[in-house]
Design a protein around this motif. Structure first.
Motif, PDB file in Angstrom:
ATOM      1  N   VAL A  76       5.701 -14.964 -12.986  1.00 14.03           N
ATOM      2  CA  VAL A  76       5.063 -16.217 -12.572  1.00 14.03           C
ATOM      3  C   VAL A  76       4.927 -17.168 -13.765  1.00 14.03           C
ATOM      4  CG1 VAL A  76       2.942 -17.245 -11.670  1.00 14.03           C
ATOM      5  CG2 VAL A  76       3.851 -15.157 -10.637  1.00 14.03           C
ATOM      6  N   ALA A  77       4.638 -16.637 -14.950  1.00 13.28           N
ATOM      7  CA  ALA A  77       4.515 -17.478 -16.150  1.00 13.28           C
ATOM      8  C   ALA A  77       5.846 -18.149 -16.481  1.00 13.28           C
ATOM      9  CB  ALA A  77       4.035 -16.636 -17.332  1.00 13.28           C
ATOM     10  N   ILE A  78       6.947 -17.421 -16.331  1.00 13.70           N
ATOM     11  CA  ILE A  78       8.267 -17.996 -16.608  1.00 13.70           C
ATOM     12  C   ILE A  78       8.600 -19.077 -15.577  1.00 13.70           C
ATOM     13  CG2 ILE A  78      10.755 -17.498 -16.678  1.00 13.70           C
ATOM     14  CD1 ILE A  78      10.045 -14.767 -17.841  1.00 13.70           C
ATOM     15  N   ILE A  79       8.249 -18.834 -14.325  1.00 13.83           N
ATOM     16  CA  ILE A  79       8.459 -19.852 -13.292  1.00 13.83           C
ATOM     17  C   ILE A  79       7.659 -21.107 -13.621  1.00 13.83           C
ATOM     18  CG2 ILE A  79       8.047 -20.417 -10.867  1.00 13.83           C
ATOM     19  CD1 ILE A  79       8.695 -17.518 -10.188  1.00 13.83           C
ATOM     20  N   CYS A  80       6.443 -20.930 -14.108  1.00 10.97           N
ATOM     21  CA  CYS A  80       5.612 -22.061 -14.522  1.00 10.97           C
ATOM     22  C   CYS A  80       6.303 -22.858 -15.624  1.00 10.97           C
ATOM     23  CB  CYS A  80       4.250 -21.566 -14.991  1.00 10.97           C
ATOM     24  SG  CYS A  80       3.139 -22.885 -15.543  1.00 10.97           S
ATOM     25  N   LEU A  81       6.878 -22.171 -16.600  1.00 13.36           N
ATOM     26  CA  LEU A  81       7.578 -22.840 -17.695  1.00 13.36           C
ATOM     27  C   LEU A  81       8.784 -23.626 -17.178  1.00 13.36           C
ATOM     28  CD1 LEU A  81       7.866 -23.266 -20.741  1.00 13.36           C
ATOM     29  CD2 LEU A  81       9.201 -21.145 -20.835  1.00 13.36           C
ATOM     30  N   ILE A  82       9.517 -23.047 -16.230  1.00 22.98           N
ATOM     31  CA  ILE A  82      10.668 -23.736 -15.643  1.00 22.98           C
ATOM     32  C   ILE A  82      10.215 -24.996 -14.908  1.00 22.98           C
ATOM     33  CG2 ILE A  82      12.469 -23.558 -13.880  1.00 22.98           C
ATOM     34  CD1 ILE A  82      12.653 -20.554 -14.607  1.00 22.98           C
ATOM     35  N   ILE A  83       9.134 -24.900 -14.164  1.00 25.68           N
ATOM     36  CA  ILE A  83       8.643 -26.040 -13.397  1.00 25.68           C
ATOM     37  C   ILE A  83       8.144 -27.151 -14.314  1.00 25.68           C
ATOM     38  CG2 ILE A  83       6.691 -26.744 -11.931  1.00 25.68           C
ATOM     39  CD1 ILE A  83       7.242 -24.296 -10.224  1.00 25.68           C
ATOM     40  N   VAL A  84       7.491 -26.792 -15.415  1.00 23.96           N
ATOM     41  CA  VAL A  84       7.053 -27.804 -16.384  1.00 23.96           C
ATOM     42  C   VAL A  84       8.257 -28.605 -16.876  1.00 23.96           C
ATOM     43  CG1 VAL A  84       6.140 -28.137 -18.706  1.00 23.96           C
ATOM     44  CG2 VAL A  84       4.965 -26.613 -17.128  1.00 23.96           C
ATOM     45  N   ASN A  85       9.342 -27.916 -17.168  1.00 25.95           N
ATOM     46  CA  ASN A  85      10.546 -28.594 -17.656  1.00 25.95           C
ATOM     47  C   ASN A  85      11.216 -29.417 -16.557  1.00 25.95           C
ATOM     48  OD1 ASN A  85      11.537 -27.755 -20.594  1.00 25.95           O
ATOM     49  ND2 ASN A  85      10.456 -26.009 -19.720  1.00 25.95           N
ATOM     50  N   TYR A  86      11.205 -28.916 -15.331  1.00 21.80           N
ATOM     51  CA  TYR A  86      11.856 -29.648 -14.245  1.00 21.80           C
ATOM     52  C   TYR A  86      11.074 -30.893 -13.831  1.00 21.80           C
ATOM     53  CZ  TYR A  86      16.054 -27.026 -13.228  1.00 21.80           C
ATOM     54  OH  TYR A  86      17.323 -26.499 -13.299  1.00 21.80           O
ATOM     55  N   GLN A  87       9.816 -31.008 -14.255  1.00 19.96           N
ATOM     56  CA  GLN A  87       9.097 -32.258 -14.060  1.00 19.96           C
ATOM     57  C   GLN A  87       9.859 -33.404 -14.717  1.00 19.96           C
ATOM     58  OE1 GLN A  87       5.817 -32.742 -12.576  1.00 19.96           O
ATOM     59  NE2 GLN A  87       6.199 -30.717 -11.758  1.00 19.96           N
ATOM     60  N   ARG A  88      10.430 -33.127 -15.866  1.00 20.67           N
ATOM     61  CA  ARG A  88      11.180 -34.150 -16.600  1.00 20.67           C
ATOM     62  C   ARG A  88      12.483 -34.501 -15.889  1.00 20.67           C
ATOM     63  NH1 ARG A  88       9.267 -37.262 -20.481  1.00 20.67           N
ATOM     64  NH2 ARG A  88      11.021 -36.972 -21.888  1.00 20.67           N
ATOM     65  N   VAL A 228      12.981 -22.622  -6.750  1.00 20.25           N
ATOM     66  CA  VAL A 228      11.836 -23.394  -7.254  1.00 20.25           C
ATOM     67  C   VAL A 228      12.279 -24.754  -7.790  1.00 20.25           C
ATOM     68  CG1 VAL A 228      10.480 -21.337  -7.805  1.00 20.25           C
ATOM     69  CG2 VAL A 228      11.942 -22.357  -9.568  1.00 20.25           C
ATOM     70  N   GLU A 229      13.567 -24.884  -8.123  1.00 19.91           N
ATOM     71  CA  GLU A 229      14.073 -26.135  -8.673  1.00 19.91           C
ATOM     72  C   GLU A 229      14.497 -27.124  -7.590  1.00 19.91           C
ATOM     73  OE1 GLU A 229      17.719 -24.243  -7.333  1.00 19.91           O
ATOM     74  OE2 GLU A 229      15.816 -23.520  -8.143  1.00 19.91           O
ATOM     75  N   ALA A 230      14.481 -26.691  -6.331  1.00 20.25           N
ATOM     76  CA  ALA A 230      15.029 -27.484  -5.232  1.00 20.25           C
ATOM     77  C   ALA A 230      14.464 -28.902  -5.123  1.00 20.25           C
ATOM     78  CB  ALA A 230      14.841 -26.737  -3.915  1.00 20.25           C
ATOM     79  N   PRO A 231      13.166 -29.141  -5.371  1.00 22.72           N
ATOM     80  CA  PRO A 231      12.658 -30.515  -5.218  1.00 22.72           C
ATOM     81  C   PRO A 231      13.360 -31.539  -6.088  1.00 22.72           C
ATOM     82  CG  PRO A 231      10.834 -28.964  -5.300  1.00 22.72           C
ATOM     83  CD  PRO A 231      12.070 -28.180  -5.635  1.00 22.72           C
ATOM     84  N   SER A 232      13.911 -31.126  -7.236  1.00 22.88           N
ATOM     85  CA  SER A 232      14.546 -32.085  -8.137  1.00 22.88           C
ATOM     86  C   SER A 232      15.759 -32.759  -7.506  1.00 22.88           C
ATOM     87  CB  SER A 232      14.957 -31.393  -9.445  1.00 22.88           C
ATOM     88  OG  SER A 232      15.956 -30.420  -9.215  1.00 22.88           O
ATOM     89  N   MET A 395      21.442 -24.404 -18.328  1.00 23.00           N
ATOM     90  CA  MET A 395      22.179 -25.645 -18.555  1.00 23.00           C
ATOM     91  C   MET A 395      21.260 -26.856 -18.395  1.00 23.00           C
ATOM     92  SD  MET A 395      25.180 -24.876 -19.480  1.00 23.00           S
ATOM     93  CE  MET A 395      25.871 -26.529 -19.408  1.00 23.00           C
ATOM     94  N   GLY A 396      20.391 -26.822 -17.392  1.00 20.61           N
ATOM     95  CA  GLY A 396      19.471 -27.931 -17.180  1.00 20.61           C
ATOM     96  C   GLY A 396      18.498 -28.111 -18.334  1.00 20.61           C
ATOM     97  N   LEU A 397      17.963 -27.007 -18.840  1.00 18.58           N
ATOM     98  CA  LEU A 397      16.985 -27.091 -19.931  1.00 18.58           C
ATOM     99  C   LEU A 397      17.642 -27.528 -21.239  1.00 18.58           C
ATOM    100  CD1 LEU A 397      14.734 -23.973 -19.215  1.00 18.58           C
ATOM    101  CD2 LEU A 397      14.351 -26.357 -18.617  1.00 18.58           C
ATOM    102  N   LEU A 398      18.849 -27.047 -21.497  1.00 22.31           N
ATOM    103  CA  LEU A 398      19.563 -27.485 -22.695  1.00 22.31           C
ATOM    104  C   LEU A 398      19.884 -28.972 -22.629  1.00 22.31           C
ATOM    105  CD1 LEU A 398      22.022 -24.489 -23.278  1.00 22.31           C
ATOM    106  CD2 LEU A 398      20.014 -25.089 -24.639  1.00 22.31           C
ATOM    107  N   ALA A 399      20.245 -29.441 -21.441  1.00 25.71           N
ATOM    108  CA  ALA A 399      20.514 -30.867 -21.279  1.00 25.71           C
ATOM    109  C   ALA A 399      19.254 -31.683 -21.511  1.00 25.71           C
ATOM    110  CB  ALA A 399      21.072 -31.126 -19.885  1.00 25.71           C
TER     111      ALA A 399
END
Length: 526
Positions: A76-88, A228-232, A395-399
């Motif tokens: 769940v913590a890793i999912i939280c980190l992914i979601i924080v980044n996908y806000q951007r 979890v990334e679908a909303p983007s 790939m998304g986070l590196l971009a």
């Protein structure tokens, strides 16, 4: 609260022209109803993953309950980190964007094929695993069907594909099914903590040292992160809203997904530990065993039914998104006579319900093959999961890290790089288990094949946005003249009743105009 203009609230009012947009927005439903329909429909996939992700972790831990909570908390913590980044990502691409769009912009359009290839593999596995898990839920309630597992699973795949054939018919039930499952899951959690604890069972031990056991188990449970990334990218559906509104809906949905998926995961994990759960016997599932021990039989039956239906809805979601992606990649001619796309034209043709029927057939064949190979056992197939989607995450986070560096945003650069490091570590550990290498190979082969095809087709522009354009692409019904192009909202993850009537004003902008608008939106957001 809505303000006096569409720009203030993010919601275009009936008959009001949004400044700078050039078109009149019409929307008759309330802001809260649209948010409910969008958010709970989009999160159906990750919520359904709760049905098998916790069990996958328990199996990887050898049944060691002492390490289960630590493992799922880490997930769940890793999912939280992914979601924080996908806000951007949502902020940068208010018209809809994903890892492919970000990678194509940051590193060159050719790099977009890596997340695109991974997405195709992820869609196929999601269909196979969701249907297999739904089959397990049915068999647990009706054990006499256990000998028919594979035929039942194949039949369900064909059933879901057949329903998909009719386009968005019945799509409004997505959000409702998600809510129904959440309600019953909460009842199971509450019931578990009011049930006497059985302390007589033998305590299982993990096969390795605690730290190593958790490190080997949590990547398996990262199946929980799929979707979890679908909303983007799904915000491309929201033609009723201006850019501010799409950003707002995307961000709210991301955090709602984290809160609900994380809450259900931790709650069901705690219930499992409290009840002294163990690796289920053949023909049963972990959450089914927890439900049996926690709630009355009628409620257990309803819970199993809700679980099966939600899992089939998740499969239906990929049956819409996958063919939609192939359709967006198919060769076609735009209004100016330019050739777009790289895949054969038949993949872009639709029936009278605007469903890309060739793509549905392609994904049905692949999903059936994978399901039969895995014996329709979700816990066997899940071992190959969470690889493709993590390639896309990486790939998304590196971009995003590159964008943060270019914009001199040091704080976000640190967040993006930390997220990329965690995702990369998860991917490496997962691949070290051996079996996930099959998913990696499939993703790379697909990406390479698409890239070579793209080069041979003269490198047409706009490929990087194919995955997000799959939510809003031009439909060309096979029974109509192909010069009369009508735009449809192609995404499976929002009920049709909440969408505007498709019109030529909703057409996808050409790449040059879309990039210019995205740059302007990014400056406005800052």
């Amino acid at each position: 609260m809505e303000g006096s203009s569409g720009k203030t609230s993010g919601l275009a009012h009936p008959g009001r022209r949004v400044p700078g947009d050039g078109k009149v927005h019409r929307f008759s439903a309330s802001h809260s109803v649209l948010l409910f329909a969008f958010a709970f429909a989009v999160m159906a996939d990750p919520v359904s993953s709760v049905a098998y992700a916790i069990e996958a972790a328990l199996r990887a831990l050898g049944g060691d309950l002492a390490l289960l909570m630590v493992t799922m908390t880490l997930v769940v913590a890793i999912i939280c980190l992914i979601i924080v980044n996908y806000q951007r990502l949502v902020a940068r691409y208010p018209m809809g964007g994903d890892a492919a769009a970000a990678a194509g912009e940051a590193f060159g359009e050719g790099w977009a094929f890596l997340p695109i290839g991974a997405l195709i593999v992820d869609f196929v596995l999601t269909i196979a695993i969701s249907v297999s898990a739904g089959t397990s839920a049915i068999i647990d309630y009706a054990p006499e069907l256990s000998g028919w597992r594979i035929p039942l699973a194949v039949g369900l795949i064909l059933l879901v594909a057949s329903i998909t054939w009719f386009g968005n018919l019945g799509r409004a039930v997505f959000a409702v099914l998600t809510v129904v499952f959440i309600v019953f899951a909460v009842l199971v959690i509450i019931g578990a903590f009011t049930t006497p604890v059985n302390t007589a069972d033998t305590v299982a031990q993990a096969p390795h040292a605690p730290a190593l056991s958790v490190a080997l188990a949590f990547p398996v449970a990262m199946a929980l992160a799929t979707g979890v990334e679908a909303p983007s990218s799904a915000i491309a559906q929201l033609g009723q809203l201006d850019d501010h509104g799409r950003r707002q809906f995307g961000r709210i949905t991301l955090w709602l997904t984290l809160g609900i998926v994380g809450g259900l995961t931790i709650g069901l994990t705690a219930a499992t530990v409290h009840l002294g759960g163990h690796i289920p016997d053949t023909g049963s599932t972990l959450i089914a065993d927890i439900a049996k021990a926690s709630v009355p039989t009628p409620v257990y039956g309803l819970f199993q039914g809700a679980t099966a239906l939600l899992l089939l809805s998740a499969a239906s979601s990929s049956f819409q998104a996958g063919p939609g992606l192939l359709k967006a990649l198919a060769r076609r001619t735009d209004g100016a006579g330019h050739e777009l796309g790289i895949l054969p034209r038949p993949l872009g043709r639709t029936n009278s319900h605007y469903t890309p029927y060739s793509g549905v057939v392609v994904f049905a064949i692949m999903a059936v093959a994978v399901t039969i190979t895995g014996g329709a056992q979700d816990q066997r197939l899940v071992l190959y999961y969470a690889v493709a989607v993590f390639i896309s995450f990486l790939m998304g986070l590196l971009a995003m890290a590159r964008f943060s560096h270019q914009d001199a945003e040091t704080g976000w650069l640190v967040v993006n790089m930390f997220g990329a490091a965690v995702v990369g570590f998860t991917l490496v550990v997962n691949l070290a288990r051996g079996r996930p290498l099959v998913s990696l190979a499939a993703s790379l082969l697909l990406a390479a094949a698409l890239y070579i095809t793209w080069v041979r087709q003269g490198r047409p522009r706009g490929i990087a946005h194919a995955a997000s354009d799959a939510h809003q692409v031009q439909s060309e019904p096979s029974h109509q003249d192909h010069t009369q192009v009508e735009v449809r909202q192609a995404s499976p993850k929002i009920p049709p009743a909440t969408l505007d009537t498709p019109s030529t004003s909703a057409q996808v902008a050409p790449p040059e105009r879309r990039h210019a608008r995205r740059d302007q939106h990014t400056r406005d957001e800052k």
